[in-house]
Design an enzyme around this catalytic site. Structure first.
Site, PDB file in Angstrom:
ATOM      1  N   GLY A  46       0.839  -1.194   0.000  1.00 48.53           N
ATOM      2  CA  GLY A  46       0.000   0.000   0.000  1.00 48.53           C
ATOM      3  C   GLY A  46       0.871   1.238   0.000  1.00 48.53           C
ATOM      4  N   GLN A  51       3.241   9.916   1.246  1.00 49.98           N
ATOM      5  CA  GLN A  51       4.541   9.229   1.349  1.00 49.98           C
ATOM      6  C   GLN A  51       5.480   9.606   0.209  1.00 49.98           C
ATOM      7  OE1 GLN A  51       2.497   5.232   2.247  1.00 49.98           O
ATOM      8  NE2 GLN A  51       4.420   5.064   3.365  1.00 49.98           N
ATOM      9  N   CYS A  94       6.096  -0.223   7.457  1.00 52.44           N
ATOM     10  CA  CYS A  94       5.723   0.971   6.701  1.00 52.44           C
ATOM     11  C   CYS A  94       6.921   1.401   5.861  1.00 52.44           C
ATOM     12  CB  CYS A  94       5.314   2.095   7.656  1.00 52.44           C
ATOM     13  SG  CYS A  94       4.794   3.596   6.806  1.00 52.44           S
ATOM     14  N   LEU A  95       6.653   1.726   4.609  1.00 44.94           N
ATOM     15  CA  LEU A  95       7.747   2.151   3.721  1.00 44.94           C
ATOM     16  C   LEU A  95       8.368   3.461   4.210  1.00 44.94           C
ATOM     17  CD1 LEU A  95       6.074   1.279   0.292  1.00 44.94           C
ATOM     18  CD2 LEU A  95       7.852  -0.009   1.491  1.00 44.94           C
ATOM     19  N   HIS A 136      -4.258   1.391   7.933  1.00 43.73           N
ATOM     20  CA  HIS A 136      -2.875   1.907   7.997  1.00 43.73           C
ATOM     21  C   HIS A 136      -2.717   3.068   7.010  1.00 43.73           C
ATOM     22  CE1 HIS A 136       1.689   1.220   7.960  1.00 43.73           C
ATOM     23  NE2 HIS A 136       1.496   1.934   6.860  1.00 43.73           N
ATOM     24  N   GLU A 137      -3.229   2.883   5.787  1.00 42.55           N
ATOM     25  CA  GLU A 137      -3.103   3.926   4.757  1.00 42.55           C
ATOM     26  C   GLU A 137      -3.929   5.159   5.120  1.00 42.55           C
ATOM     27  OE1 GLU A 137      -0.774   3.447   2.925  1.00 42.55           O
ATOM     28  OE2 GLU A 137      -0.627   1.276   3.009  1.00 42.55           O
ATOM     29  N   HIS A 140      -2.204   7.501   7.336  1.00 42.60           N
ATOM     30  CA  HIS A 140      -1.254   8.395   6.659  1.00 42.60           C
ATOM     31  C   HIS A 140      -1.942   9.700   6.230  1.00 42.60           C
ATOM     32  CE1 HIS A 140       2.468   6.132   6.394  1.00 42.60           C
ATOM     33  NE2 HIS A 140       1.880   5.077   5.881  1.00 42.60           N
TER      34      HIS A 140
HETATM   35  O1  GNR Z   1       4.045  -2.651   2.610  1.00 43.39           O
HETATM   36  C1  GNR Z   1       3.387  -2.505   3.643  1.00 43.39           C
HETATM   37  N1  GNR Z   1       3.056  -3.592   4.389  1.00 43.39           N
HETATM   38  C2  GNR Z   1       2.170  -3.562   5.442  1.00 43.39           C
HETATM   39  C3  GNR Z   1       2.101  -4.669   6.280  1.00 43.39           C
HETATM   40  C4  GNR Z   1       1.218  -4.699   7.338  1.00 43.39           C
HETATM   41  C5  GNR Z   1       0.380  -3.621   7.565  1.00 43.39           C
HETATM   42  C6  GNR Z   1       0.439  -2.509   6.749  1.00 43.39           C
HETATM   43  C7  GNR Z   1       1.321  -2.484   5.689  1.00 43.39           C
HETATM   44  S1  GNR Z   1       1.364  -1.098   4.643  1.00 43.39           S
HETATM   45  C8  GNR Z   1       3.012  -1.141   4.084  1.00 43.39           C
HETATM   46  C9  GNR Z   1       3.248  -0.103   3.015  1.00 43.39           C
HETATM   47  C10 GNR Z   1       3.054   1.280   3.598  1.00 43.39           C
HETATM   48  O2  GNR Z   1       3.857   1.828   4.303  1.00 43.39           O
HETATM   49  N2  GNR Z   1       1.931   1.878   3.345  1.00 43.39           N
HETATM   50  O3  GNR Z   1       1.672   3.082   3.868  1.00 43.39           O
HETATM   51 NI    NI Z   2       2.791   3.159   5.725  1.00 40.65          NI
END
Ligand code: GNR
Ligand code: NI
Length: 172
Positions: A46, A51, A94-95, A136-137, A140
């Site tokens: 995601g 980001q 998270c990236l 999670h997204e 952000h």
């Molecule tokens: O790549 C991602 N893996 C992930 C694993 C578990 C819960 C959420 C994520 S999102 C993350 C990519 C990211 O940072 N998205 O904002």
């Molecule tokens: Ni993230």
């Protein structure tokens, strides 16, 4: 279509609240294409526009396991309509917080209303990894990172590791 640099914590831009998209125009479509390229290049499932430094309420996701079977999803102006009171725990990464992982509890299911790539209104009933990832997204979009849910100690340990790896890459 291009891969753009991903911002990493600490960075004030990541803490901005993203703005609602008025209309899904060619600009937004190009942005979504770049976001998907960037997400695939970083092996993420995601990515939120902030980001890559763009404060718009846009998310791309692909939770398919098989890299040969792409299943891209696009969310513009997502709103959570309903959350399950039952929680699910996932090991999140998270990236924007590279190489750091922690178990986070979130509602196990949620319904999300959003506009798709073509600007059409959609409703998604999400559970499992899809529900976790969309939440999670959506964090952000409010300037929230998964590390914000951790204890002060765990969070400061992760931030310390991040600043170490950042200063190492500066030397290389
Ligand atoms: O790549 C991602 N893996 C992930 C694993 C578990 C819960 C959420 C994520 S999102 C993350 C990519 C990211 O940072 N998205 O904002
Ligand atoms: Ni993230």
């Amino acid at each position: 279509m291009s891969v753009r640099p991903i911002l990493t914590e600490p960075n004030k831009i990541l803490r901005q609240v993203s703005r609602t998209v008025e209309k899904v125009t060619l600009d937004e479509k190009k942005l979504m294409d770049d976001m998907l390229d960037t997400m695939y290049a970083a092996n993420g499932i995601g990515l939120a526009a902030i980001q890559i430094g763009v404060p718009k309420r846009i998310i791309v996701m692909d939770i398919s396991k098989d890299p040969n079977k792409k299943d891209p999803r696009y969310f513009v102006n997502p709103i959570i309509k309903n959350k399950d009171s039952k929680k699910a725990t996932y090991e999140e990464g998270c990236l924007s917080v590279p190489n750091q992982f922690a178990e986070i509890d979130r509602p196990s299911k949620c319904d999300v209303e959003y506009l798709d790539y073509n600007g059409n209104k959609q409703l998604l009933k999400a559970d499992g990894l899809l529900a976790t990832c969309i939440q999670h997204e959506m964090d952000h979009l409010e300037g929230i990172l998964f590390i914000d849910y951790l204890s002060k100690l765990k969070k400061s340990m992760i931030l310390k590791k991040l600043s170490k790896s950042k200063s190492n890459t500066a030397v290389l």
